[in-house]
Design an enzyme around this catalytic site. Structure first.
Site, PDB file in Angstrom:
ATOM      1  N   ASP A  25       0.834  -1.200   0.000  1.00 11.33           N
ATOM      2  CA  ASP A  25       0.000   0.000   0.000  1.00 11.33           C
ATOM      3  C   ASP A  25       0.873   1.257   0.000  1.00 11.33           C
ATOM      4  O   ASP A  25       2.025   1.231   0.412  1.00 11.33           O
ATOM      5  CB  ASP A  25      -0.910  -0.028   1.239  1.00 11.33           C
ATOM      6  CG  ASP A  25      -2.076   0.935   1.127  1.00 11.33           C
ATOM      7  OD1 ASP A  25      -2.420   1.335  -0.008  1.00 11.33           O
ATOM      8  OD2 ASP A  25      -2.639   1.297   2.173  1.00 11.33           O
ATOM      9  N   ASN A  73     -10.852  -2.344  -5.652  1.00 13.23           N
ATOM     10  CA  ASN A  73     -10.035  -1.418  -6.455  1.00 13.23           C
ATOM     11  C   ASN A  73     -10.622  -1.163  -7.856  1.00 13.23           C
ATOM     12  O   ASN A  73     -10.230  -0.204  -8.523  1.00 13.23           O
ATOM     13  CB  ASN A  73      -8.589  -1.912  -6.592  1.00 13.23           C
ATOM     14  CG  ASN A  73      -7.771  -1.813  -5.314  1.00 13.23           C
ATOM     15  OD1 ASN A  73      -6.853  -2.602  -5.082  1.00 13.23           O
ATOM     16  ND2 ASN A  73      -8.077  -0.834  -4.444  1.00 13.23           N
TER      17      ASN A  73
HETATM   18  C1  IPE Z   1      -5.522  -2.653  -0.214  1.00 16.45           C
HETATM   19  O1  IPE Z   1      -5.135  -1.349  -0.431  1.00 16.45           O
HETATM   20  C2  IPE Z   1      -5.575  -3.387  -1.543  1.00 16.45           C
HETATM   21  C3  IPE Z   1      -4.284  -3.646  -2.147  1.00 16.45           C
HETATM   22  C4  IPE Z   1      -3.124  -3.398  -1.596  1.00 16.45           C
HETATM   23  C5  IPE Z   1      -4.311  -4.249  -3.460  1.00 16.45           C
HETATM   24  P1  IPE Z   1      -6.226  -0.194  -0.586  1.00 16.45           P
HETATM   25  O2  IPE Z   1      -5.472   1.066  -0.733  1.00 16.45           O
HETATM   26  O3  IPE Z   1      -7.178  -0.537  -1.663  1.00 16.45           O
HETATM   27  O4  IPE Z   1      -6.988  -0.293   0.800  1.00 16.45           O
HETATM   28  P2  IPE Z   1      -7.779   0.830   1.615  1.00 16.45           P
HETATM   29  O5  IPE Z   1      -8.712   1.478   0.651  1.00 16.45           O
HETATM   30  O6  IPE Z   1      -6.768   1.782   2.148  1.00 16.45           O
HETATM   31  O7  IPE Z   1      -8.458   0.072   2.710  1.00 16.45           O
HETATM   32  C1  IPE Z   2      -1.404   0.266  -3.414  1.00 18.67           C
HETATM   33  O1  IPE Z   2      -1.226   1.638  -3.404  1.00 18.67           O
HETATM   34  C2  IPE Z   2      -1.661  -0.299  -4.797  1.00 18.67           C
HETATM   35  C3  IPE Z   2      -3.052  -0.709  -5.020  1.00 18.67           C
HETATM   36  C4  IPE Z   2      -4.005  -0.734  -4.134  1.00 18.67           C
HETATM   37  C5  IPE Z   2      -3.404  -1.127  -6.376  1.00 18.67           C
HETATM   38  P1  IPE Z   2      -2.454   2.651  -3.409  1.00 18.67           P
HETATM   39  O2  IPE Z   2      -2.812   2.941  -4.829  1.00 18.67           O
HETATM   40  O3  IPE Z   2      -3.565   2.138  -2.572  1.00 18.67           O
HETATM   41  O4  IPE Z   2      -1.795   3.923  -2.767  1.00 18.67           O
HETATM   42  P2  IPE Z   2      -2.444   4.873  -1.653  1.00 18.67           P
HETATM   43  O5  IPE Z   2      -2.871   3.991  -0.523  1.00 18.67           O
HETATM   44  O6  IPE Z   2      -3.586   5.573  -2.305  1.00 18.67           O
HETATM   45  O7  IPE Z   2      -1.343   5.781  -1.271  1.00 18.67           O
HETATM   46 MG    MG Z   3      -4.065   2.368  -0.614  1.00 19.16          MG
END
Ligand code: IPE
Ligand code: IPE
Ligand code: MG
Length: 245
Positions: A25, A73
């Site tokens: 993340d 996502n």
């Molecule tokens: C969790 O990250 C999903 C992945 C790492 C693929 P998100 O960024 O989607 O989760 P939330 O929204 O912070 O809970």
């Molecule tokens: C994790 O990084 C990758 C995916 C969930 C696909 P994020 O895209 O969730 O990055 P933040 O959490 O918005 O910084």
């Molecule tokens: Mg995230």
């Protein structure tokens, strides 16, 4: 060739987690903090995936699950989703030789049928090309939802009971686990979440029951071999009790 684990990892083999799961993340926030578009964070995140997969394989970890894309996502802006899917296809193709050098096998869990055709096709090709390997199994969670997985398992069991293939009394934890996508994989010993959030975000809810949790403030694009090895060392210092004393 992968060097023997003993030379590379400071963590003794019996203190090594068999299965490490990672919620990768913080790509978007990492990019935003640098005045870059979110997708630049995803692009840099691919480098972290390469580094961590290699470090895990060399340390002697047997299973590494990366939460790469959640079912939730899909609700992100269309162009961000499209870019992530493109990086995924490119990654699966380009990294295949590197994964092979590290003796890595590939599996995927999640709603694979929802992925675009080119991602699914490349996933199948790369998985087939690595199927002979005997080293670490890399599991990509793609369009993954733990609740959906659990509901699917319940439905499959109900169907078997209706068909007379099973008695309700035969549904125990082992039978239930056997109907999850992870049926051939031991539960994770260690869960790492990068970028600080203290939540599971619908990831492996059943399988993480007794995992050690490690949340690091480091964003995924900055999480490399050094950070991964530090996580293994932290795990080696933990005392798992499984409800005992
Ligand atoms: C969790 O990250 C999903 C992945 C790492 C693929 P998100 O960024 O989607 O989760 P939330 O929204 O912070 O809970
Ligand atoms: C994790 O990084 C990758 C995916 C969930 C696909 P994020 O895209 O969730 O990055 P933040 O959490 O918005 O910084
Ligand atoms: Mg995230």
């Amino acid at each position: 060739m992968t060097a023997p684990a003993a030379q590379l990892s400071p963590v003794a083999r019996d203190e090594l987690p068999t299965h490490v799961a990672i919620i990768l993340d913080g790509n978007g926030r990492w990019a935003k903090a640098r005045g870059l578009p979110r997708v630049e964070g995803h692009r840099r995140g691919v480098d972290s995936a390469r580094a961590v997969i290699r470090a895990a394989a060399q340390a002697g970890v047997k299973y590494l699950t990366l939460y790469t894309f959640s079912a939730e996502n899909w609700n992100r802006p269309q162009d961000e989703v499209a870019t992530i899917m493109r990086y995924l296809t490119v990654y699966l193709k380009r990294e295949c030789p590197v994964l092979n050098e590290n003796h890595v096998r590939l599996e995927a869990i999640g709603q694979i049928h929802r992925l675009p055709d080119d991602v699914r096709n490349q996933l199948n090709k790369t998985r087939a090309a690595l199927a002979h390997n005997q080293g670490m199994t890399l599991i990509l969670a793609l369009s993954y939802s733990s609740r959906a997985e659990i509901v699917d398992a319940a439905r499959a069991l109900a169907q078997k009971v209706r068909e007379g293939a099973m008695e309700p009394g035969e549904i125990d934890e082992a039978a239930f686990a056997h109907h999850l996508h992870t049926r051939h994989v031991p539960d994770p010993d260690l869960l790492i979440r990068t970028s600080g959030e203290m939540r599971l975000s619908n990831f492996l809810l059943w399988q993480l029951s007794y995992a050690e949790l490690l949340v690091t403030p480091v964003a995924w694009p900055e999480f490399k071999a050094k950070e991964f090895r530090a996580a293994l060392e932290e795990y080696a210092r933990r005392h798992r009790r499984f409800g005992g004393v």
